[in-house]
Every structure is written in C-alpha cells, then in structure tokens.
Design an enzyme around this catalytic site. Structure first.
Site, short mmCIF file in Angstrom:
data_model
loop_
_atom_site.label_atom_id
_atom_site.label_comp_id
_atom_site.label_asym_id
_atom_site.label_seq_id
_atom_site.Cartn_x
_atom_site.Cartn_y
_atom_site.Cartn_z
N HIS A 177 39.64 20.56 47.46
CA HIS A 177 39.81 21.96 47.06
C HIS A 177 39.67 22.85 48.28
CE1 HIS A 177 39.45 25.87 45.38
NE2 HIS A 177 38.16 25.98 45.60
N GLU B 33 31.53 24.65 42.05
CA GLU B 33 32.85 24.27 41.55
C GLU B 33 33.07 22.77 41.51
OE1 GLU B 33 35.82 27.78 42.05
OE2 GLU B 33 35.52 26.83 44.00
N HIS C 149 40.77 26.95 50.20
CA HIS C 149 41.33 28.30 50.15
C HIS C 149 42.41 28.37 51.23
CE1 HIS C 149 37.06 29.71 48.75
NE2 HIS C 149 37.65 28.93 47.88
N HIS D 220 43.01 32.41 44.58
CA HIS D 220 41.86 31.58 44.92
C HIS D 220 42.20 30.51 45.98
CE1 HIS D 220 38.22 29.15 43.15
NE2 HIS D 220 38.43 28.84 44.39
#
Lengths: 271, 271, 271, 271
Positions: B129, B110, B131, B199
C-alpha cells in the site's frame, strides 16, 4: 602480471578505475578482449553506467558495439542490469544473435535488436536499447518526436514509431527472434532513432559514444517537447538542414561531455 | 552464536548486510522468524526501502507478505516509516488484523487493507500500500489508468478506482476496520492494482518482489500516461492480450532488476 | 561545562547531533534558550533543514514558533539560508517584529509575516513561509488549490490567494512592514495556508512539526493537482468534512514521518 | 611560496578550497590572475559548478566576466565542461573573441556570444550561456516567458527570443562568429535575458553572482510558468513596475543564497 579476464573486475559494484582499461586490455590476448576492442568495451561499460545514472536505462536495456576486429560480430553484456555491467561481462555475438563463447552465461532475450540492425546498417557501429521514460509517451501517441534543440539535431531527420502488433499480432512486446528484429530494423531505415510502441526506443551511431549521446538527448528532447506541447500553439522545430549541420558539430564536441560523464560514473564507482 | 531477535538489527539506520539475512534467519527459531520466512522478511525489508528510495513510499505506506508457514497469517512491520523497517520490526497478524504477539508495539491503522485482501484472494502472497505520487491524480480523475508500456503490463487488465465515500460517507479516508478493508478488496476483484480515491493505491502479487515491482511500475506508468495525455490525441495502450503475455515475461526477468535494487539499498545502508 | 551560545554550533555545515539539543538547552540559561524552548528551537532547526532538503525552501523563506514561555514573543532565525540554520541562530522577537536582543545580527525583512499572524491567530503556534515551487503557479492562476489527498487534508477548508497589489499597488512584493503583514493575516483568516501572488505561501499550525508538515504537503498537493488538471475532466477532491477528519489523523501520526525526516537531515549533517 | 599557475589546481575534480582563492591570487602576478581579478575568477568557477549542480548547465555552456582590470577584455574558461572548470582554466579574451594568451588551449566556439554582448552593453559585467532545459520549450513556442514570481523579477521587463535562422538561414545553430554574436546582442537589447530558438538562453548582469542568479531563476521561472499554463485560464504575472522594484531587492539579498550555493559546491569538491 596478467590476471585472467574473469577476475580482472569484481562481479558487483567494484572499485574499478575505468581509465586504465585501455592499457590493461592491450596486454591481454583473450577471445573477448582482442587488441583494439578494449577501448570499445570500456565505452560500452561507461555508456551503460552513464545511461543508468541518468535514469534513461533502469534495470533493463543494453548498449552494444560492432566488434572493431570483425564487422560480422558485435559485443554486448551478458544478461545483467546496465548499472552493474563491467568489462568482464561483455560477450561476443554473431549477426544471427548467437553467442560465440557462451560458457553458460545468460543472454539478453532482445539481442536480435542489435544483430539485425548491424546486419541492415553497415554504417552503424553501436546500438543502444532503452525504456527511456520521457520517450515512451511518444511511442503510444500520434504526435511525432521532433528536434526541439541542437543537441538532439539527429532527430530532425525523423524518428519513426515501430509497432510490433502490426506484423506480429498480440505478443509479449519483446524482440525475441530475428524476424522481429528485422522488422524493427526496417522501420529504423536510415534514421538514428526508432521508437518502439509501448516499449522504448533504439538509438544508433557511428561509435558507442555517439549512440549513447543520442540515447540521452532523445530522452531530454522528448521531455522538452512534452513541455513545449503543453504551452499550446505552433512550435518552431529544427529543420532537416539545421539538423544535419548541428549533428556534425555534436559529433565534434562529443568528448567534452563524454569525459564529464565518464568521470562521474568512475567517481561513483570509487566512492 | 544466536543473538536475540530484538538486537539482531540496530533500531535506526543500521549497517545491515541484507544479503546475509537468509542464513542468519535459518539459525534462529523464534515466533517471528520461523524457518522459511526469513527470505520473505528480507524481501519485505528490501522492498520497503526500495520503494522509499524511489519516493513511491514516503513516511507512510507498508509492504506485507502472506506467512509462508501459515496461509492464514501475514507478516508486516510494526507502525514505522518504510525507509526504517528492519527484519526485527516485522510482526505476525491473523486475517482479522489481530497481532499474534503484539508485545506493546504500535500497529498500522490500515492493516485491514492487507488482512481482507489475503482473505479474499488466496492467490495473493504479497500486498503493497502506497501514496504513490504519480498515481494519486488518477484516483480523483475520470481518466482510467491504463498500460502504457510492457513493464506495467499488469495494468492492461484494468485498475479500478475505489471511493471510500461511496459506502462509508465522509470518513478520515483510512481503511481502519475490516468492513472498509472488505469493500476495498471487493473493488480490487481479480486485478493486480486498485486505486484509492484521494489516498493512494494497493498492488498485489504472487510474491513480495512482484508486488513491489508492480507498485513501482504503477507509479512509473502513471507518470508516463500523464505525459502522454498531455500530448493530446488518441493513445495506443497495450491490449489485455499483450498485457497477459508481457506480465509473464516480467515475472521471469524480475530478479535482474530486484538484485540491482537490493544492492542499491544495501549500499546506502552501508555508507 | 557550559559553553556560550555563540560557539555551541560551528557557523557553517557542522557535525551537529540534533538529537542532543534538548538536553544541552536544558543546561543553559540564556535569553534565547530558556528552559522549555529548546525542543521548539530544535524543531525550527530540523524543520528548516527538512524543507530545504525537499526543495520546498531554497535560499529564502523561514520557519518560526511562538515562544512557549511568552505567547507575545516568537522565535526565528537571524537572516540566513534555511539549510544553514542552527540553534545558535535563533532569535527572539516581539509581535511588532522587533528583535528582543539583536546584537547586530541581520534580520529577515519579512518577519512581519510571522508577527502579524501570531497577533491575529492565538491558536497558531508556528508559521512557515516558503517559495514553494509547485504552489507558486497556483498563486498566479484562477484555479484554486484544493485537497487532492488525505495528507493534504488541511487544504479542504480552502487556501485563499492574497495579492499584495490589491491594497499596496506596485511594490517589491515583500511583506516588509506590519501593515502588509496584517493584510496577509486577514486573508489567511482561520485557514491553515494562504497563497501569496507571485511569491509563495504561508502555512501555520498548532506546532512547528504540523506547520512544516503542512508546508511540505501543500507543495506535494499542488504538484499532484497540476498533474490531475492536466488529465482533463472533473476532479473528485476531498470534501471539507473529510478534510477535517483526516487532518486530525495526520496530527496523530505526524511523528512517524517527522522522525524519519529528522534522521535524514541529521545523517546528512553527520556525513 | 609561489606555485606556478599551471599546478595551483589539479586538472580534474580537485580538493580545492574555493574560499581561499582570493588570498592566493593576491600573492601571484600572472597575466591570467592580476591583482583584483581573483575574486571574479572565483565567482566564475563557483557559478559554473553551481549551475552544473542544478542541471541548468550540462556538459556545454559557459560563464564569463568582464575583466575588472580592463573593460575591453573578458575572462572565460578554456573549452571544458562547466562542472570541471577551475581557476587555472580561466583565459583572457579581447572583445573580438581573440584569446590574449592561448598557449594552444582549446577555445569555446561560442565565445562571440560574450564578446559581442560586452561590446554592446557597457553596463554588463557578466554573461552566462546555458541550454537551460526548462527554458528551451519557450524558445520554440509562441508563448513569451514572463515573470511568475519575484525571484525572477528581471523577466518582467521581457525576455525576447532570437532566431538565428532569421538572418543567417540554415546553420549549425551556433554563435560561431562576431556577426552572429552581434545579431544576438541586438535582440538582447537592454534586457537581462535573451532566449535562443532551439538552443538555450543568455543571462547577463552587473556581476557574476547576479548573472548566475538570473540564469538559475530563468530556469525555475520557465518551469513554474509551464505548470501555470497547464492549469489553464488567465495568469497574473508581475508587472514591469513590480519587476524593477523586486529585482533591486534580489540584488541586495543575493549573497544569502550565493553563500549557500558556494558552500554546497565546495563541500561536493571536498568529498
């Protein structure tokens, strides 16, 4: 042998034996550590670390005490994360929020919370300001925080919500001058806790240990009340009469939990 | 004495003194550690471990920074759990997500999240980024994430939800190519945070420390907003005007909490 | 030098280097540790400790694997809290739940969960039974557990709830014989997870690491879904198509998080 | 060599090997440690620390046992935070709450909870009083606590709520005399758990280990029920018949989790 105050404690995570502070302080005569204030400074250090350990304080927030030698002064750390505060970081301030002996140290922007409450409330000997995570939802809600159980008995008298926007419009949310501090102190009134909309809360008490106890149990009570509200239906809170009686008992048994807390943060330090 | 980059840090949980990184980096001249980028790499390592320590990152997710020596490149770990990232794992990428010097190392699928945001937002110097567990419920809900308190002031401008299914149909949910990354960057727009349906989220900022701060307080704010929603009734969020002012203060006092966090993950490493 | 299996590991919290297990096992030839099964036993031990560390397992619950040398047998600890399981505690069972070589060791009452699932599902190579705290509320609720995010993609195919009372009336709630195990396996069907009313859940997979991964993310997903339900309104879950694709990716990147988890429980052991 | 009871254990966080207590006790003949009670005292110490470790007990609350040598006496710590209790702190009381040999030690105000329950319930061999955080919301709610899962099977028979205000008006909420203790014992009736409005709960059992187990799982069950209620709709609780059967199994497998808990608090002590 006397060591200067500035090197008595290592500046960071030091292997400090907090328990010895009282005796050490009694042997020194400096402006930040007069005879009699060492025990109070020890309680500020311990309380800061305890509340950080519980997550009631994160990197922000502060614990202060009225100077036991001068009711027109108060004691508070230089600008520093509460988990890192040591006795050597404690400074002296007057009730306008001016540092007595700044020596270039950075000050907390929000020292006016403390200054104005000490001015308005002669009975208050200690003030704790936190971004208590379980309390913050109540600062933006129409649901008042109420006393769920006897350890939070001091909430039975009510815990008003202060909104900075009411008097000061759109700000950066901080209590950064005496006028804002005065507004907050007025909303606190004669209560033990005031909630700050979108920000956190302030707990006060007749001693550092009691203000720390109240800051902690305000957070616990908020969590329990949130859970209770989630169950639905009517809730059976403590009455003001029960609150007043139970709060007196809390004050009497306070040292049982304080000694446990102090031992924990001291053990952590010594590891 | 210069040691080759590959052995400067033990590959696993090493007894690294993160504080010395800047000086060490200044003495080396390798393609992954040019003069000036060592401090940024240190912040990526620290930030990865801090967010893992808080549970905002688990085994997945990543922290990157725009290369301070080349605005068309960015720095990011090889594919590795964030809790284990060391300076030696940081690689250099161009804005198409190609590794400059892969040497067979596994790459994050990603990385296009980062590449496309750096391309679209010249002001962004760091991307995180996660979760983030408290945020994910908001990614599948119709309730928008809003600024509950001043530490999450950057949310007052809004935090849009991006749904990969809208443009790409039924996928494996991953941002695995530039086109998907571009779509995400477009939904981010000029905001600080974008939520990814089913996500996680992405936080950006003008420095690694600020992007990490925002990733952390996005998670905290989501938790507090969930609790506030549970209380029922109208909620009093920060206004965009308050948010803009408070965010500027957060940036100014950021190092107070960053230093605490860094000390914690360094102490953990050294135990 | 060969040491007998019974003293290879200290019985309690031992300073075991889990990483060396494979090699040690390869040097021994006993009925509980044939060549090839050592890696699987290592994964059972690691998985038990990881799930205990996360609180997904408390003092009860168990992790098993189909014997890689004999598909009609499976490997599982003697009756012991999962946090304490070592390689020396792993026993061999046939698919009727009989211990191959009991030597007086206490057996888990609920080994029939495992036996009957291995019998019914030739594709299943590992089974995990937990009292996963965030999942249990869904076992007594009419709200089905659904896939909130991609790490729990395997839930997009559905996670049925099995109620022991339906076929067996008022019991002690335990899967204490083959008939009850068969009933549970039938409700599991071809899914990855089955919920057990008033009890817990079972996660299965094509390898121990995947079954442990699924047990963990079933718990996380349940927590996030509870929070999402609390926000009110419609929720946007993963579709079955997204779930199938994302689950394949999870399997591919599984070792990144497994290695982190293994390092953590090994470090804890070595402290 | 015999050491006097007062120095057998260091007064604070001592490096006690709890496992050896039985043998040590068997060699001494003092009024607080007669042959046979050492194992019970060990369980009181372990149980106090286990519940403190789980946060079920904070600085307040207490664990007691009926004296195995004299059913008209019970054993309980002097006034002390449960996390700090050692064998040397355990005192003996008669069923009116009088200390047999006070020697100036501070007593728990609420020892009448224990005295009156032992008087009313000859089957009860141990009593635990906590401010169990997940339970307190149910003490002020109209939603009854019910058995969500089999580890809390003992709740299937019901867990009544006692309100001190009903008989005693506005008090400080404490069970500070025999009359209040009797009222509480009456509401407990033949159940295993009684909730105390705005205060906490009491769990009883046929052995210290079972009372501690029930105190712990009452807290867990309350948390899970709160989550289940939050999901909305009808909930499928254990029936009284299931509860009775499952509770018998819990008692049979109790030592599996007790040994794990004991190992944990002993390891913590020895660190």
């Amino acid at each position: 042998m006397l060591r200067p105050a500035s090197i008595r404690f290592a500046p960071a995570i030091a292997l400090v034996t907090l328990f010895g502070l009282g005796e050490v302080g009694a042997q020194t005569q400096t402006s930040i550590d007069p005879a009699g204030s060492a025990a109070v400074i020890d309680d500020i250090v311990t309380g800061s670390r305890v509340l950080a350990d519980f997550g009631v304080l994160d990197g922000f927030g502060h614990v202060s005490a009225r100077d036991p030698n001068n009711p027109n002064h108060f004691l508070m750390s230089r600008s520093l994360a509460p988990a890192l505060v040591t006795a050597g970081d404690i400074m002296e301030f007057d009730l306008d929020g001016n540092a007595v002996d700044a020596r270039g140290r950075a000050l907390f922007l929000e020292r006016f919370i403390h200054a104005e409450i000490y001015k308005a409330r002669p009975d208050v000997m200690a003030v704790v300001h936190t971004h208590s995570p379980n309390v913050i939802p109540f600062t933006i809600s129409q649901v008042p925080l109420r006393a769920v159980f006897h350890n939070a008995a001091f909430l039975a008298a009510g815990a008003p919500v202060w909104d900075i926007r009411k008097d000061f419009g759109e700000t950066d949310m901080l209590v950064r001058n005496p006028a804002i501090g005065r507004s907050l102190a007025e909303t606190l009134g004669d209560k033990s806790v005031v909630l700050m909309r979108g920000h956190g809360d302030v707990a006060v008490g007749p001693a550092v240990r009691m203000a720390v106890f109240r800051a902690y149990y305000t957070d616990v009570n908020a969590r329990l009340q949130s859970q209770a509200v989630g169950l639905g239906g009517l809730l059976n809170f403590l009455t003001p009469g029960e609150g007043a009686k139970a709060d007196a008992v809390n004050f009497a048994v306070l040292d049982r939990i304080w000694n446990l807390w102090k031992m924990r943060v001291t053990t952590t330090l010594a590891k």
